[in-house]
Design a protein around this motif. Sequence first.
Motif, PDB file in Angstrom:
ATOM      1  N   LEU A  60      27.547   6.349  54.469  1.00 23.95           N
ATOM      2  CA  LEU A  60      27.801   5.457  53.344  1.00 23.95           C
ATOM      3  C   LEU A  60      27.492   4.009  53.726  1.00 23.95           C
ATOM      4  O   LEU A  60      26.928   3.250  52.925  1.00 23.95           O
ATOM      5  CB  LEU A  60      29.257   5.591  52.890  1.00 23.95           C
ATOM      6  CG  LEU A  60      29.689   4.695  51.720  1.00 23.95           C
ATOM      7  CD1 LEU A  60      28.864   4.998  50.473  1.00 23.95           C
ATOM      8  CD2 LEU A  60      31.170   4.846  51.429  1.00 23.95           C
ATOM      9  N   ALA A  61      27.839   3.632  54.954  1.00 23.12           N
ATOM     10  CA  ALA A  61      27.546   2.268  55.410  1.00 23.12           C
ATOM     11  C   ALA A  61      26.052   1.992  55.363  1.00 23.12           C
ATOM     12  O   ALA A  61      25.612   0.913  54.946  1.00 23.12           O
ATOM     13  CB  ALA A  61      28.086   2.067  56.827  1.00 23.12           C
ATOM     14  N   THR A  62      25.245   2.957  55.778  1.00 20.50           N
ATOM     15  CA  THR A  62      23.796   2.786  55.749  1.00 20.50           C
ATOM     16  C   THR A  62      23.301   2.623  54.318  1.00 20.50           C
ATOM     17  O   THR A  62      22.461   1.755  54.025  1.00 20.50           O
ATOM     18  CB  THR A  62      23.104   3.983  56.418  1.00 20.50           C
ATOM     19  OG1 THR A  62      23.659   4.186  57.717  1.00 20.50           O
ATOM     20  CG2 THR A  62      21.608   3.753  56.536  1.00 20.50           C
ATOM     21  N   LYS A  63      23.807   3.450  53.438  1.00 17.63           N
ATOM     22  CA  LYS A  63      23.387   3.367  52.036  1.00 17.63           C
ATOM     23  C   LYS A  63      23.734   2.009  51.426  1.00 17.63           C
ATOM     24  O   LYS A  63      22.933   1.418  50.693  1.00 17.63           O
ATOM     25  CB  LYS A  63      24.047   4.491  51.232  1.00 17.63           C
ATOM     26  CG  LYS A  63      23.589   5.888  51.610  1.00 17.63           C
ATOM     27  CD  LYS A  63      24.345   6.951  50.821  1.00 17.63           C
ATOM     28  CE  LYS A  63      23.873   8.362  51.184  1.00 17.63           C
ATOM     29  NZ  LYS A  63      24.617   9.413  50.442  1.00 17.63           N
ATOM     30  N   VAL A  64      24.928   1.514  51.751  1.00 17.70           N
ATOM     31  CA  VAL A  64      25.346   0.226  51.189  1.00 17.70           C
ATOM     32  C   VAL A  64      24.554  -0.919  51.812  1.00 17.70           C
ATOM     33  O   VAL A  64      24.240  -1.910  51.140  1.00 17.70           O
ATOM     34  CB  VAL A  64      26.867   0.030  51.369  1.00 17.70           C
ATOM     35  CG1 VAL A  64      27.293  -1.364  50.908  1.00 17.70           C
ATOM     36  CG2 VAL A  64      27.632   1.088  50.587  1.00 17.70           C
ATOM     37  N   ALA A  65      24.200  -0.792  53.090  1.00 19.25           N
ATOM     38  CA  ALA A  65      23.364  -1.820  53.720  1.00 19.25           C
ATOM     39  C   ALA A  65      22.029  -1.930  52.993  1.00 19.25           C
ATOM     40  O   ALA A  65      21.519  -3.033  52.753  1.00 19.25           O
ATOM     41  CB  ALA A  65      23.144  -1.489  55.196  1.00 19.25           C
ATOM     42  N   ILE A  66      21.451  -0.789  52.648  1.00 19.39           N
ATOM     43  CA  ILE A  66      20.181  -0.784  51.913  1.00 19.39           C
ATOM     44  C   ILE A  66      20.383  -1.324  50.499  1.00 19.39           C
ATOM     45  O   ILE A  66      19.552  -2.080  49.973  1.00 19.39           O
ATOM     46  CB  ILE A  66      19.590   0.637  51.902  1.00 19.39           C
ATOM     47  CG1 ILE A  66      19.223   1.056  53.335  1.00 19.39           C
ATOM     48  CG2 ILE A  66      18.378   0.729  50.987  1.00 19.39           C
ATOM     49  CD1 ILE A  66      18.804   2.509  53.472  1.00 19.39           C
TER      50      ILE A  66
END
Length: 1016
Positions: free
Chosen positions: A835-841
């Motif tokens: 989820l952190a990766t998705k939100v970073a993008i």
Amino acid sequence: MQKSNTTTVQKSPRHPVTPSPRHPVTPSPFADRHIGPNPDEIQQMLQVLGFSSLDDQINSAVPEAIRFSGELNLPPATSEAAALAELKQIASQNQVFRSYIGMGYHDCITPPVIQRNILENPGWYTAYTPYQAEIAQGRLEALLNFQTMVVDLTGLEIANASLLDEATAAAEAMTMSYNLCKGKAKAFFVSQDCHPQTIEVLQTRARPLGIEIIIGDISDFSPTKHHIFGAIVQYPASDGAIYDYSDFIAQVHAVGALVTVAADLLSLCLLRPPGEFGADIAVGSTQRFGVPLGYGGPAAAYFATRDTYKRQVPGRIVGVSKDSQGKPALRLALQTREQHIRREKATSNICTAQVLLAVIAATYAVYHGPEGLKNIASRIHWLTCLLAEGLQSLGYTLGSTTFFDTLRVIPTPGKTLTVATIHDRARERRINLRHLDDSAVGITLDETTTPEDILDLWQIFGLDDELPLETGFLTDLTTVGWVEERNPTTEALPLEETNGSSRNPVSAWTVQAAQKMTYAAPHQRTSPYLTHPVFNKYHSETELQRYLHRLQAKDLSLVHSMIPLGSCTMKLNAAAEMMPVTWPEFGKIHPFAPPEQTAGYRVLFGQLEQWLAEITGFAGVSLQPNAGSQGEYAGLQVIRRYHEHRGEEQRRVCLIPTSAHGTNPASAVMCGMEVVPVACDDMGNIDIEDLRAKVDRYRDELAALMVTYPSTHGVFEEGIKEICAIVHTGGGLVYMDGANMNAQVGLCRPGDIGADVCHLNLHKTFCIPHGGGGPGMGPIAVAPHLVPFLPGHSVVSLGGSDSIGAISAAPWGSASILVISWMYIKMMGAQGLTLATKVAILNANYIARRLEPHYPILYKGKSGLVAHECILDLRSVKKTASIEVDDIAKRLIDFGFHAPTVSWPVAGTMMVEPTESESLQELDRFCDAMIAIRQEIAQIEAGEMDAKDNPLKNAPHPAESLLVGEWDHPYSREQAAYPAPWTREFKFWPSVSRIDNAFGDRHLQCSCLPMEAYTS
């Protein structure tokens, strides 16, 4: 049944009253705290981008061919409390012995005022490398103190702002000597008295460069009989002996070679400094200046040399310049910036600093001052002399009668205990001694050693369990022999008599020890040091605390606002992640403690290696590289060793895209590779046809391709799998730079894509803080065929026969800060990380969409999206308004922001990376600032604002420039100081105006100026 990887965003309040998490997909409450936007904010941003869910966005941004279809096999996420409790249980498996092993590592006392106000203070540890000097004056002043301390103590003329550790600093000295050599010499002499880990790192660094390492005794070595370009000696020697190197240095100079002295910095308070007996370079560690052992790191190394060689100094140098108002101001000097642009011609890889630890070491010197440091050194030396007298009286022989804090103790057969028995008796008392060999034991004392410790050591070496001590001896020794850290005198020592005539043996030892404390010429130091006022005025905690807060107030860090640096991933460094770093179970362990005492660390390493291997899709991990630059170096060395193992040593060509970070070609050259650039297309992607041509051209010599993914331009390249396949068909391997791993975790894996090795910036993706430019950790993960070649370490028998050897002084690099990444992964779990990766993008694309009407976005993927960062093209405003990218960077300071990455990877641009930790409110605040700046530029373009005298050209605006003297600018003070509404609620004031870099480069000054320079 495997859980779905689909993310569902539901609207909920920011702080829900129910126990369910903010993000229903994550079972851990910590993920809610780490990820900035709440579900409502995520939905708002998705609507701006035209997506209904995060997964819809990811399906458009990330090529389907590389997406990871499953869920990472990681332990379930836990709460902060649960993770801390589990880590505490792991830590309890470590055994904290008193270690007298030495070898450049010493237990020490971190003054609480320094521990609380620097080491544990996010105002210091969340700052970025001081490339925007106007908002980094506090850190830069502390680093200038560090450089001054090193210059003074070593007796040399110039020092850098720290390196990674003593062994790699020695390797940098060897490389610098090699580059300065005007002849054809290819050999480097290494004294056998150097620390073993230093010798091994030198051997590792020398091998790919074709340098011959000659290890020997200086008394038997004749420089005239060998074609050498340099030499290195240890001072004092690894076993404690102190030698006069003057004649040897003269002999080396006579053949045109340079001499490096690896010196214990604290000993130089008492011993003649290297610069006074002819050394060209001095290197060493500052760990014992208040930095915990930490099982090997992190700690700051130092590097000092003569002014003649300032353009060849590795790493970073802080220099003194002036600002636009004529006020003294600090910034990173020319040498630092040159390392970026020299690429394959760089003299070193600049990402090799330990700023936070250098600040601690310098502040330790500020706090104690010259007299305090001398007293600490004298007390250690006094106790060592006392220990030596007792051991000699018990029948042992010393390897040298001249020493500082370390003794080589040689048993006498038939009269004393054997080496094996001594070690057994020491372990019974929870004490570690150094095993020099089967005939000698090493003992190194430190700042924490007490008279009671000396008694314990005597009892270990005594034939009986009890020594002939008079009652009250320890009390007398403590209160009379050393009162308030003053030097002992023979008159002040207890001189009890027994039987009315003979002196107590222990009393006699104290007298003899005091008599031997003063060094005879030429060893005694006679020159002054640390005479600058900064080392002589902050000795009370009150004054030091105020000084530290004044410095901290000059620096912008994550406690003030987001730091949106492309490729640098300045995300949250959570308090729960940081807390275990200072636990004694992790901090007070010597790196060469016996393995049975470090079971907790082994559990930590094993779990972290397993998790990182799973996240990257690789088979093996080495945690030894203690910086991203070290990771690059280690990965390329592994590739070289792989080719050599296959009988293809000629494979030395390294293909590097023209967009790559300057560290890539620098690392390749350090590995003895030939750098060949590969073109990029108009979209910023690797030009596949040019790659094919280069692979065909160098098919027989191709070693590797270095590639960053997502690309250096912030885009998921569609052809990455094809790129890897092309390199493999040419016999080469693929090295993936892990700088942009924050866009991959949970979505795709380098090992699945086709890379053979990648390094991971734990100080980026996995939450170790940047510390103002260090510490960092850069472990490498490799495919199965590369596992046998991972870094090893001979001191602790790490690695196999095919290992590349040690690349860092400590076997597991900066081990103590690995707890930060362990905590992060443990608290986030697989779903939280994804989820952190998705939100970073998401955050990056939101910024790109908001700013695109005002600043063109230079590169995008086929779907029109970027990855976790975006590049703003500012080149047009230079033509229309004569505004440079630096003008915008400095104007952002007035809005309370650190600038994004400037003019890289494309000149005249800014690369923005918001990370997943920033809320929608903060993203909008940054966008509003950038839009307001564009409106000011529009006024210049329209002729409504002066093209030369405007808020951008004059930025930043410190309070002094607004209040002192006449205001004669055509714009108001209000516009200068308060350009946005939030600046009235909270204003970060820079302490200096725009700094004149060119002036500083023309007048290079790298140590503290006299105080009148700041008051005139």
